[in-house]
Design an enzyme around this catalytic site. Sequence first.
Site, short mmCIF file in Angstrom:
data_model
loop_
_atom_site.label_atom_id
_atom_site.label_comp_id
_atom_site.label_asym_id
_atom_site.label_seq_id
_atom_site.Cartn_x
_atom_site.Cartn_y
_atom_site.Cartn_z
N ALA A 122 0.81 -1.19 -0.12
CA ALA A 122 0.09 -0.16 0.23
C ALA A 122 0.94 1.24 -0.04
O ALA A 122 0.72 2.00 -0.63
CB ALA A 122 -0.94 -0.01 1.20
N TYR A 123 1.98 1.23 0.67
CA TYR A 123 2.83 2.43 0.92
C TYR A 123 3.49 2.52 -0.49
O TYR A 123 3.72 3.76 -0.90
CB TYR A 123 4.05 1.94 2.02
CG TYR A 123 5.22 3.00 1.83
CD1 TYR A 123 4.92 4.27 2.21
CD2 TYR A 123 6.35 2.54 1.54
CE1 TYR A 123 6.10 5.10 2.05
CE2 TYR A 123 7.51 3.53 1.30
CZ TYR A 123 7.42 4.83 1.77
OH TYR A 123 8.37 5.50 1.48
N LEU A 124 4.15 1.56 -1.35
CA LEU A 124 4.77 1.75 -2.43
C LEU A 124 3.78 2.20 -3.43
O LEU A 124 4.24 2.95 -4.32
CB LEU A 124 5.41 0.41 -2.84
CG LEU A 124 6.60 -0.19 -1.82
CD1 LEU A 124 7.17 -1.49 -2.00
CD2 LEU A 124 7.71 0.81 -2.11
#
Length: 214
Positions: A122-124
Amino acid sequence: MENILVAGANGTTGKKIVNLLNESQYFNPIAMVRKEAQVAYFKAKNIETVIADLEQDVSVAFNNTIDKVVFAAGSGGKKVVEVDQEGAKRLIDASNKNKVKKFVMLSSMGADHPEQAEQLQAYLKAKHNADEYLKSSGLNYSIVRPGSLTNGELTNKIELETKLNKSGEISRNDVAQTLVSTLNDDIANKTTFEILQGDTLIADALNTLSPINA
């Protein structure tokens, strides 16, 4: 001297960036923080601050002339869409409106293909979306994608490629030094690249980059 707005100035890497800029003869840092309580650290060093929240209107950060921007903010995984993605977009839009000369984005290795990541997907994905938005913004930019960050000492040496095809680590000190070096007008314009700890001096590694690279 050029005024450099640093988003995420109160973070671990952000503070290192601001301190390096403050020692520079070319740049004047403006630390963008979210809370009044975060101002004291910078005020003690006679560093200019501006209070602006990436989740809201950031135009106040541009009340003074801003020449270039470093985006080193992060939500720590808590608000990746709100801060890492949409917050970056807000700052990119404001930078465009205020005719900023360069936008340096602290991204992450793996942001080019977040769907392939085993962790932090999700962060990437959020970083990927922010990076792509910056590329299509019309701004001059550098997107810097380090490996895993450590608290190691400054070595002033890195390994750099547009795509390294391997994982690894790099100290926040060396990342901060790379970001500050990338602010120079003739370095890494409209370029995305990855960095890890290495054996090449940062300045020499940056000089290997072609002027324009997707």
